[in-house]
Scaffold this motif. Structure first.
Motif, PDB file in Angstrom:
ATOM      1  N   LYS A  43      -1.268   5.378   6.417  1.00 25.31           N
ATOM      2  CA  LYS A  43      -0.476   4.197   6.049  1.00 25.31           C
ATOM      3  C   LYS A  43      -1.286   3.210   5.208  1.00 25.31           C
ATOM      4  N   LYS A  44      -2.505   2.947   5.656  1.00 23.07           N
ATOM      5  CA  LYS A  44      -3.298   1.906   4.980  1.00 23.07           C
ATOM      6  C   LYS A  44      -3.586   2.242   3.517  1.00 23.07           C
ATOM      7  N   PRO A  45      -4.083   3.436   3.224  1.00 24.70           N
ATOM      8  CA  PRO A  45      -4.339   3.738   1.803  1.00 24.70           C
ATOM      9  C   PRO A  45      -3.066   3.690   0.964  1.00 24.70           C
ATOM     10  N   LEU A  46      -1.939   4.043   1.561  1.00 25.67           N
ATOM     11  CA  LEU A  46      -0.689   3.970   0.810  1.00 25.67           C
ATOM     12  C   LEU A  46      -0.315   2.513   0.531  1.00 25.67           C
ATOM     13  N   LEU A  47      -0.505   1.677   1.540  1.00 25.47           N
ATOM     14  CA  LEU A  47      -0.188   0.260   1.353  1.00 25.47           C
ATOM     15  C   LEU A  47      -1.081  -0.342   0.260  1.00 25.47           C
ATOM     16  N   GLU A  48      -2.348   0.046   0.270  1.00 26.56           N
ATOM     17  CA  GLU A  48      -3.271  -0.431  -0.756  1.00 26.56           C
ATOM     18  C   GLU A  48      -2.807   0.008  -2.140  1.00 26.56           C
ATOM     19  N   LEU A  49      -2.488   1.286  -2.276  1.00 21.31           N
ATOM     20  CA  LEU A  49      -2.067   1.813  -3.581  1.00 21.31           C
ATOM     21  C   LEU A  49      -0.734   1.210  -4.031  1.00 21.31           C
ATOM     22  N   SER A  50       0.084   0.808  -3.079  1.00 25.84           N
ATOM     23  CA  SER A  50       1.401   0.249  -3.449  1.00 25.84           C
ATOM     24  C   SER A  50       1.234  -1.069  -4.203  1.00 25.84           C
ATOM     25  N   LYS A  51       0.083  -1.717  -4.012  1.00 28.51           N
ATOM     26  CA  LYS A  51      -0.162  -2.972  -4.733  1.00 28.51           C
ATOM     27  C   LYS A  51      -0.525  -2.706  -6.198  1.00 28.51           C
ATOM     28  N   GLN A  52      -0.899  -1.469  -6.465  1.00 26.27           N
ATOM     29  CA  GLN A  52      -1.392  -1.116  -7.793  1.00 26.27           C
ATOM     30  C   GLN A  52      -0.341  -0.365  -8.618  1.00 26.27           C
ATOM     31  N   VAL A  53       0.428   0.497  -7.968  1.00 17.52           N
ATOM     32  CA  VAL A  53       1.362   1.337  -8.729  1.00 17.52           C
ATOM     33  C   VAL A  53       2.729   0.664  -8.826  1.00 17.52           C
ATOM     34  N   LYS A  54       3.521   1.116  -9.810  1.00 17.51           N
ATOM     35  CA  LYS A  54       4.843   0.514  -9.946  1.00 17.51           C
ATOM     36  C   LYS A  54       5.932   1.394  -9.355  1.00 17.51           C
ATOM     37  N   SER A  55       5.545   2.636  -9.068  1.00 18.73           N
ATOM     38  CA  SER A  55       6.561   3.541  -8.533  1.00 18.73           C
ATOM     39  C   SER A  55       5.895   4.681  -7.759  1.00 18.73           C
ATOM     40  N   ILE A  56       6.585   5.143  -6.721  1.00 14.68           N
ATOM     41  CA  ILE A  56       6.063   6.262  -5.923  1.00 14.68           C
ATOM     42  C   ILE A  56       7.106   7.381  -5.894  1.00 14.68           C
ATOM     43  N   LEU A  57       6.629   8.603  -6.062  1.00 19.99           N
ATOM     44  CA  LEU A  57       7.518   9.779  -5.944  1.00 19.99           C
ATOM     45  C   LEU A  57       6.950  10.699  -4.862  1.00 19.99           C
ATOM     46  N   THR A  58       7.732  10.942  -3.838  1.00 21.36           N
ATOM     47  CA  THR A  58       7.309  11.938  -2.852  1.00 21.36           C
ATOM     48  C   THR A  58       7.901  13.284  -3.244  1.00 21.36           C
TER      49      THR A  58
END
Lengths: 357, 72, 256
Positions: A297-312
């Motif tokens: 969860k934590k690394p994803l939350l960190e990356l969410s501050k940087q990226v504009k979109s996520i695709l699973t």
């Protein structure tokens, strides 16, 4: 000493890993696409060499309960199956978790629901990380993405299982189970002696000596006050596990504006997608959860501050995406691309989706 | 050779099922009128004729009877 | 000779075995489970194998058996005790491994595990208590419920056409080559208790030979489920259960 390299199927690597890491017992039932594990083990016949018991059970239900019995003795025991068989094991898994026993279970996932298909899938994510069986319990879940990891995660799985007295699931799929790759195998480690088990795991059933009361392995507490305490204890254990055991990998996320999140064979495919994206000038990266529970969860939350979109990307209708969404706390839009029912997405089709983000 | 016996009953552990009574060849035990803390009318010795055969103890599901036997 | 003169350690002829804990058993008054527990524990005591014995408790009335047997013991999922015991014996073949199961556990939900453990010839002892009913859940129909017998789920009596036949699982397992010793006993008279204990002893002794499953059925009562007094239930057992489940050995080892 020179490294020993073998060319193996993922399923064979599981079996070889079990023999070499000092596994005490394997109990399983044939089901495609993982029957090679039992076949390999019966052909290798480790009993005369290492003392490892290999037994074909009458059902997956029996298999998991044999594992329950073996685990109660403090032995390193395991079973493997594929989706429908794993469904049958859920009761036993719940008992093993409730009785706080270490055990290793491998699911080489195939498409469902029902009898489904024998082709690869990742549609057992919910079943694995959200329960599956009854009650508030968790399975420590490792998601291998290569044949090497199939081999390595057997020993890692046992280590985690005994560290936390909890069942560990190795969530693989038909691709990783069937594909052949080179594997660096380790040396043969001796199985634990009965004396070592008695000394190291005081809860294990080893035969009651005069010096202590009898050991009881049970998941039953009729008094709800006591049962609540048992649950609190489990939850405290899971919290420690969440703090210490999160494992993941990132590829080219340093400057990523789009983040792919995928595990297992989907992550392998997504590595190619990252390459295609980068060649087209798209700043795309990949996060591969290695533990699905505890989830990174934590690394994803960190990356969410940087990226504009996520695709699973999953070989399912979208299951892990729920954990990704929870992890990023709505900070960034999360979309899903999946093929399912045994179909495997190609890098090109994922790349086409990527371009629309 | 004759034997004389007696039994020691854990009256609080007795559940008053009476199965032991059916096995006594001497008819020297019976369920009494007094209840234990759990409310069971527990076993009592009613005659001094026990031979220490242990039939009662052997039948007792709860193991609450101890048997002693001496040669006389 | 006074009572006080008789009550001396040297005159003690019977007391509770140390292989039973001091925990008061939860069984209903007069239940054959208590007696059967005692016999198994006495055999373990007399053989001196307390530290060498591993037990498996079932789901059903005997679910809490682990609180009573003073041996290392696991509580299985419903019907799965033979699967646990299989692994335990294979992984610790030098130990004595036994399961303790009721008729719902062994002959309904656990039929598969029972048949296959017996057919593989696992070197374990199975103690099977058959009282023809699901006691723990309140007296529902079991696979072993007799024809015409009234239970909570056969309130007008078990009908063969509708509910099928009572299952003689012990006769069934006796047919399998993997069983070495199969016997049916009861525990409601002193003579029967003594005979049942001998059978349980025999079963544990035979386990040393590694020649397959030893299986002891105890036809027992369920006075709560049958809605009778304990003594009356034992009379009913003799009149009704035994004609259908006759006592005696079903399989004994051939003389070598």
């Amino acid at each position: 000493m020179a490294k020993e390299i073998k060319l193996m199927k993922g399923n064979e690597a599981i079996a070889e890993g079990a023999i070499r890491c000092g596994c005490d017992g394997y109990f399983g039932y044939p089901i495609t696409p993982q029957s090679e594990i039992l076949e390999y083990l019966t052909a290798e016949n480790p009993y005369p060499k290492t003392g490892m018991v290999v037994l074909q059970a009458e059902s997956e239900t029996a298999s998991i309960n044999m594992v329950y019995g073996g685990a109660a003795l403090g032995k390193r025991v395991m079973t493997t199956s594929s989706s429908p068989g794993i469904s049958l094991m859920q009761e036993g898994l719940s008992y093993i978790a409730g009785a706080e026993l270490p055990a290793l279970v491998v699911n080489v996932v195939r498409g469902g629901p029902g009898l489904g298909t024998i082709q690869p899938s990742q549609a057992d994510y919910f079943q694995t990380v959200k329960g599956g069986g009854h009650g508030d319990y968790r399975l420590i879940t490792l998601a291998p993405a290569s044949v090497q990891e199939m081999y390595d995660f057997v020993e890692l799985g046992f280590d985690l299982a005994f560290k936390y007295r909890n069942p560990v699931m190795l969530l693989s799929d038909g691709v990783i189970g069937q594909v052949m790759e080179k594997v660096e195998v380790g040396e043969y480690k001796p199985r634990w002696t009965n004396e070592y088990i008695a000394k190291t795991y005081p809860w294990a059933l080893v035969g009651k000596p005069e010096s202590r009361g009898h050991n009881i392995i049970t998941s039953l507490q009729l008094d709800p006050v006591v049962q609540e305490k048992v649950n609190h204890k489990l939850q405290a254990k899971y919290k420690v596990c969440e703090e210490n055991e999160v494992r993941y990998e990132t590829f080219q996320t340093e400057d990523a504006e789009i983040l792919l999140v995928a595990y297992g064979s989907s992550a392998r495919i997504c590595q190619k997608v990252v390459q295609l994206g980068r060649e087209a000038g798209i700043k795309v990266g990949l996060l591969r959860p290695i533990t699905l529970w505890p989830f990174p969860k934590k690394p994803l939350l960190e990356l969410s501050k940087q990226v504009k979109s996520i695709l699973t990307v999953e070989m399912s209708a979208g299951q892990m995406i729920e954990d990704v969404k929870l992890a990023v706390e709505c900070k960034v839009p999360v979309q899903h691309y999946g093929r399912f029912g045994g179909m495997i997405p190609t890098p090109t089709e994922i790349f086409e989706v990527l371009k629309t983000l | 050779m004759a034997f004389k016996g007696t039994i020691v009953i854990d009256t609080e552990g007795c559940k008053g099922c009476g199965v032991c009574v059916t096995g006594c060849p001497q008819k020297c035990i019976a369920l009494g009128k007094k209840a234990n803390k759990k409310g069971y009318n527990h076993l009592e010795i009613i005659a001094d004729t026990c031979i220490g055969c242990a039939n009662c103890a052997i039948l007792c599901p709860d193991g609450v009877i101890e048997v002693y036997r001496a040669k006389v | 000779m006074t009572r006080e003169e008789i009550i001396k350690p040297e005159n003690l002829v019977y007391s509770k075995t140390k292989v039973l804990t001091d925990t008061v058993m939860h069984y209903c008054p007069g239940c054959g489970h208590g007696t059967t527990h005692r016999l198994v524990a006495e055999v373990i005591d007399e053989m001196g194998i307390q530290s060498e014995t591993l037990g498996v408790a079932p789901v059903g009335c005997a679910v809490l058996a682990y609180n009573y047997f003073d041996v290392d013991i696991a509580e299985a999922a419903h019907g799965r005790a033979p699967a646990l015991a299989t692994a335990m014996k294979r992984l610790r073949p030098e130990k004595f491994v036994f399961t303790y199961q009721g008729d719902g556990d062994l002959a309904a939900i656990g039929t598969g595990e029972t048949i296959h453990a017996c057919n593989r010839g696992e070197n374990i002892t199975i103690i099977f208590v058959n009282n023809g009913i699901y006691g723990m859940t309140g007296g529902q129909m079991a696979p072993t419920t007799l024809e015409g017998m009234v239970t909570a789920t056969s309130p007008y009596g078990r009908e063969q056409q509708f509910n099928g036949h009572p299952l003689k699982i012990t006769e069934l397992v006796a047919q399998l080559p993997g069983t070495y010793y199969v016997t049916r006993q009861a525990v409601y008279t002193p003579a029967l208790v003594r005979r049942a204990k001998k059978a349980i002893r025999q079963a544990f002794e035979y386990q040393k030979l590694n020649k397959g499953v030893t299986f002891v059925e105890i036809v027992s009562n369920c006075n709560s489920g049958w809605k009778m007094s304990p003594v009356k239930a034992n009379e009913w057992l003799e009149e009704n259960m035994l004609p259908f489940y006759p006592l005696g050995d079903l399989k004994v080892p051939e003389k070598e």
